[in-house]
Design a protein around this motif. Structure first.
Motif, mmCIF file in Angstrom:
data_model
loop_
_atom_site.group_PDB
_atom_site.id
_atom_site.type_symbol
_atom_site.label_atom_id
_atom_site.label_comp_id
_atom_site.label_asym_id
_atom_site.label_seq_id
_atom_site.Cartn_x
_atom_site.Cartn_y
_atom_site.Cartn_z
ATOM 1 N N LEU A 32 -1.774 -1.224 -4.117
ATOM 2 C CA LEU A 32 -3.080 -0.446 -3.658
ATOM 3 C C LEU A 32 -2.288 0.923 -3.339
ATOM 4 C CD1 LEU A 32 -5.934 -0.642 -2.784
ATOM 5 C CD2 LEU A 32 -5.199 -1.008 -0.534
ATOM 6 N N PRO A 33 -2.369 1.803 -4.620
ATOM 7 C CA PRO A 33 -1.758 3.097 -4.420
ATOM 8 C C PRO A 33 -2.864 4.066 -3.892
ATOM 9 C CG PRO A 33 -1.632 2.316 -6.620
ATOM 10 C CD PRO A 33 -2.373 1.433 -5.807
ATOM 11 N N GLY A 34 -2.620 5.022 -3.182
ATOM 12 C CA GLY A 34 -3.489 6.164 -2.835
ATOM 13 C C GLY A 34 -3.621 7.172 -3.665
ATOM 14 N N VAL A 35 -4.821 7.726 -3.949
ATOM 15 C CA VAL A 35 -5.272 8.727 -4.690
ATOM 16 C C VAL A 35 -6.202 9.691 -4.038
ATOM 17 C CG1 VAL A 35 -5.124 7.468 -6.786
ATOM 18 C CG2 VAL A 35 -7.302 7.511 -5.628
ATOM 19 N N ALA A 36 -6.284 10.812 -4.388
ATOM 20 C CA ALA A 36 -7.326 11.628 -3.646
ATOM 21 C C ALA A 36 -8.032 12.658 -4.743
ATOM 22 C CB ALA A 36 -6.399 12.727 -2.914
ATOM 23 N N THR A 37 -7.489 12.579 -5.834
ATOM 24 C CA THR A 37 -8.258 13.626 -6.703
ATOM 25 C C THR A 37 -8.479 12.644 -8.306
ATOM 26 O OG1 THR A 37 -6.072 14.047 -8.012
ATOM 27 C CG2 THR A 37 -6.798 15.243 -6.009
ATOM 28 N N ALA A 38 -9.486 13.328 -8.860
ATOM 29 C CA ALA A 38 -9.713 12.725 -10.277
ATOM 30 C C ALA A 38 -8.761 12.532 -11.184
ATOM 31 C CB ALA A 38 -10.824 13.561 -10.882
ATOM 32 N N VAL B 108 0.888 -1.049 0.018
ATOM 33 C CA VAL B 108 0.076 0.194 -0.112
ATOM 34 C C VAL B 108 0.744 1.284 -0.021
ATOM 35 C CG1 VAL B 108 -1.983 1.338 1.136
ATOM 36 C CG2 VAL B 108 -1.836 -1.304 1.601
ATOM 37 N N SER B 109 0.608 2.320 -0.780
ATOM 38 C CA SER B 109 1.312 3.445 -0.854
ATOM 39 C C SER B 109 0.165 4.756 -0.478
ATOM 40 C CB SER B 109 1.936 3.815 -2.121
ATOM 41 O OG SER B 109 2.597 2.865 -2.597
ATOM 42 N N PRO B 110 0.872 5.672 0.076
ATOM 43 C CA PRO B 110 -0.195 6.729 0.431
ATOM 44 C C PRO B 110 -0.355 7.500 -1.003
ATOM 45 C CG PRO B 110 2.292 7.194 1.265
ATOM 46 C CD PRO B 110 2.210 5.734 0.730
ATOM 47 N N GLY B 111 0.541 7.494 -1.941
ATOM 48 C CA GLY B 111 0.198 8.177 -3.357
ATOM 49 C C GLY B 111 0.633 7.112 -4.515
ATOM 50 N N LEU B 112 0.495 7.500 -5.713
ATOM 51 C CA LEU B 112 0.436 6.842 -6.919
ATOM 52 C C LEU B 112 2.125 6.937 -7.468
ATOM 53 C CD1 LEU B 112 -0.825 5.005 -9.130
ATOM 54 C CD2 LEU B 112 -1.288 7.202 -10.120
ATOM 55 N N SER B 113 2.873 5.850 -7.467
ATOM 56 C CA SER B 113 4.241 6.005 -7.771
ATOM 57 C C SER B 113 4.094 4.688 -9.143
ATOM 58 C CB SER B 113 5.235 5.493 -6.975
ATOM 59 O OG SER B 113 6.357 5.004 -7.546
ATOM 60 N N GLN B 114 4.292 5.137 -10.435
ATOM 61 C CA GLN B 114 4.540 4.287 -11.227
ATOM 62 C C GLN B 114 5.511 2.926 -11.086
ATOM 63 O OE1 GLN B 114 4.492 5.608 -15.304
ATOM 64 N NE2 GLN B 114 4.705 3.550 -16.229
ATOM 65 N N ALA B 115 6.606 3.700 -10.484
ATOM 66 C CA ALA B 115 7.842 2.702 -10.026
ATOM 67 C C ALA B 115 7.369 1.595 -9.237
ATOM 68 C CB ALA B 115 8.915 3.528 -9.669
ATOM 69 N N VAL B 116 6.703 2.218 -8.043
ATOM 70 C CA VAL B 116 6.279 1.221 -7.014
ATOM 71 C C VAL B 116 5.292 0.287 -7.584
ATOM 72 C CG1 VAL B 116 4.923 1.103 -4.814
ATOM 73 C CG2 VAL B 116 6.664 2.712 -5.082
ATOM 74 N N VAL B 117 4.262 0.651 -8.533
ATOM 75 C CA VAL B 117 3.354 -0.302 -8.887
ATOM 76 C C VAL B 117 4.214 -1.299 -9.790
ATOM 77 C CG1 VAL B 117 1.530 -0.336 -10.859
ATOM 78 C CG2 VAL B 117 1.523 1.518 -9.037
ATOM 79 N N GLU B 118 4.925 -0.972 -10.797
ATOM 80 C CA GLU B 118 5.644 -1.849 -11.758
ATOM 81 C C GLU B 118 6.504 -2.919 -10.644
ATOM 82 O OE1 GLU B 118 7.599 0.637 -14.339
ATOM 83 O OE2 GLU B 118 5.832 0.939 -15.623
ATOM 84 N N ARG B 119 7.252 -2.415 -9.667
ATOM 85 C CA ARG B 119 8.134 -3.146 -8.824
ATOM 86 C C ARG B 119 7.079 -4.406 -8.308
ATOM 87 N NH1 ARG B 119 13.349 -3.154 -7.185
ATOM 88 N NH2 ARG B 119 13.496 -1.830 -8.914
ATOM 89 N N ALA B 120 6.038 -3.833 -7.750
ATOM 90 C CA ALA B 120 5.055 -4.614 -7.092
ATOM 91 C C ALA B 120 4.617 -5.904 -8.177
ATOM 92 C CB ALA B 120 3.851 -3.819 -6.565
ATOM 93 N N GLU C 195 -5.374 12.095 -10.448
ATOM 94 C CA GLU C 195 -4.623 10.910 -9.884
ATOM 95 C C GLU C 195 -5.290 9.497 -10.162
ATOM 96 O OE1 GLU C 195 -3.042 13.590 -6.077
ATOM 97 O OE2 GLU C 195 -4.436 11.734 -5.521
ATOM 98 N N ILE C 196 -6.580 9.590 -10.205
ATOM 99 C CA ILE C 196 -7.551 8.000 -10.555
ATOM 100 C C ILE C 196 -7.170 8.013 -11.933
ATOM 101 C CG2 ILE C 196 -9.742 7.297 -10.773
ATOM 102 C CD1 ILE C 196 -10.569 8.820 -8.497
ATOM 103 N N MET C 197 -7.286 8.929 -12.876
ATOM 104 C CA MET C 197 -7.035 8.798 -14.355
ATOM 105 C C MET C 197 -5.469 8.469 -14.540
ATOM 106 S SD MET C 197 -8.885 11.897 -15.966
ATOM 107 C CE MET C 197 -8.631 11.585 -17.676
ATOM 108 N N ALA C 198 -4.671 8.808 -13.962
ATOM 109 C CA ALA C 198 -3.227 8.176 -13.768
ATOM 110 C C ALA C 198 -3.261 6.898 -13.633
ATOM 111 C CB ALA C 198 -2.095 8.921 -13.041
ATOM 112 N N ALA C 199 -3.728 6.386 -12.464
ATOM 113 C CA ALA C 199 -3.832 5.021 -12.032
ATOM 114 C C ALA C 199 -4.614 4.164 -12.810
ATOM 115 C CB ALA C 199 -4.680 4.758 -10.603
ATOM 116 N N LEU C 200 -5.619 4.694 -13.517
ATOM 117 C CA LEU C 200 -6.464 3.853 -14.618
ATOM 118 C C LEU C 200 -5.421 3.513 -15.881
ATOM 119 C CD1 LEU C 200 -9.882 5.613 -14.844
ATOM 120 C CD2 LEU C 200 -9.502 3.151 -13.840
ATOM 121 N N GLU C 201 -4.758 4.487 -16.131
ATOM 122 C CA GLU C 201 -3.704 4.177 -17.344
ATOM 123 C C GLU C 201 -2.551 3.294 -16.928
ATOM 124 O OE1 GLU C 201 -1.899 8.111 -18.231
ATOM 125 O OE2 GLU C 201 -3.844 8.894 -18.834
#
Ligand code: 3PG
Length: 208
Positions: A106-112, A86-98, A114-120
């Motif tokens: 499970l990255p953290g988001v707080a805005t639309a 789990v991350s407090p924010g969205l890091s592509q490097a963390v997602v890829e390594r996981a 950030e959600i769009m970046a997570a969807l990508e």
């Protein structure tokens, strides 16, 4: 069960800040005994990897690593036996390594945005953090409009008192929170108190 199926079943993820890995086995017993065999052990303390290793080795507890900020911490979490990060924010490097290490992420988001970046990145379950500061349940309901397929795990300011407001939002898969594992109870090895808090949370989740 994969991480998120289990989280969807338990609906509550106890967030743990552990200073001394010697407390890990009593803590694990309290979580299992209280009826929530799941934990997010945060990398805010040096004891986290050893605590994760002890808790995960039981085999009856789903253990994730929290506050994971870097790919190196993903490796530490994976090596310790964590099932998810789990991350407090969205890091592509963390997602890829996981993903490379076979862990749910499970990255953290707080805005639309950030959600769009997570969807990508192909993510469909996201931490919503810090939930109570960024709008709470009404914000999740509003974001669920344009992002219909997403599920959220709000964390930050969730408590027994507002649990039902969060868990009754259809887009909420589960919630996370530290209220079940107070720092003082853990320091005092008061595992009975922790078990009672966990049991109360599990009982509240069952009736929602
Ligand atoms: C987290 O680590 O996700 C949060 O800091 C937990 O928030 P809480 O202490 O308000 O439950």
């Amino acid at each position: 069960m994969s991480g998120f199926e289990a989280l969807a079943e338990y609906r509550i993820v106890p967030v743990v800040v552990i200073e001394d890995a010697d407390a890990a086995s009593g803590l694990a017993e309290a979580l299992v005994g209280g009826g929530l065999p799941v934990a997010e052990v945060t990398f805010r303390t040096k004891a986290a990897p050893a605590a994760i290793a002890q808790m995960a080795s039981r085999g009856d507890l789903l253990v994730g690593a929290g506050t994971v900020l870097t790919p190196a911490q993903v490796d530490q979490a994976a090596d310790a036996g964590a099932s998810f990060v789990v991350s407090p924010g969205l890091s592509q490097a963390v997602v890829e390594r996981a993903r490379e290490r076979g862990l749910q992420v499970l990255p953290g988001v707080a805005t639309a945005t950030e959600i769009m970046a997570a969807l990508e990145l192909g993510l469909d379950v996201l931490k919503f953090f810090p939930a109570s500061n960024v709008g709470g349940p009404p914000a999740i309901k509003a974001l669920a409009g344009p992002f219909g397929g997403l599920k959220f795990i709000p964390t930050g300011g969730v408590s027994l008192g507002n649990l039902s407001e969060y868990l009754s939002v259809p887009a909420v898969l589960a919630v996370g929170g530290s209220w079940m594992v107070p720092a003082k109870a853990l320091a005092n090895r008061d595992f009975g108190a922790i078990k009672d808090l966990v049991a109360a949370a599990a009982a509240a989740a069952r009736v929602i």
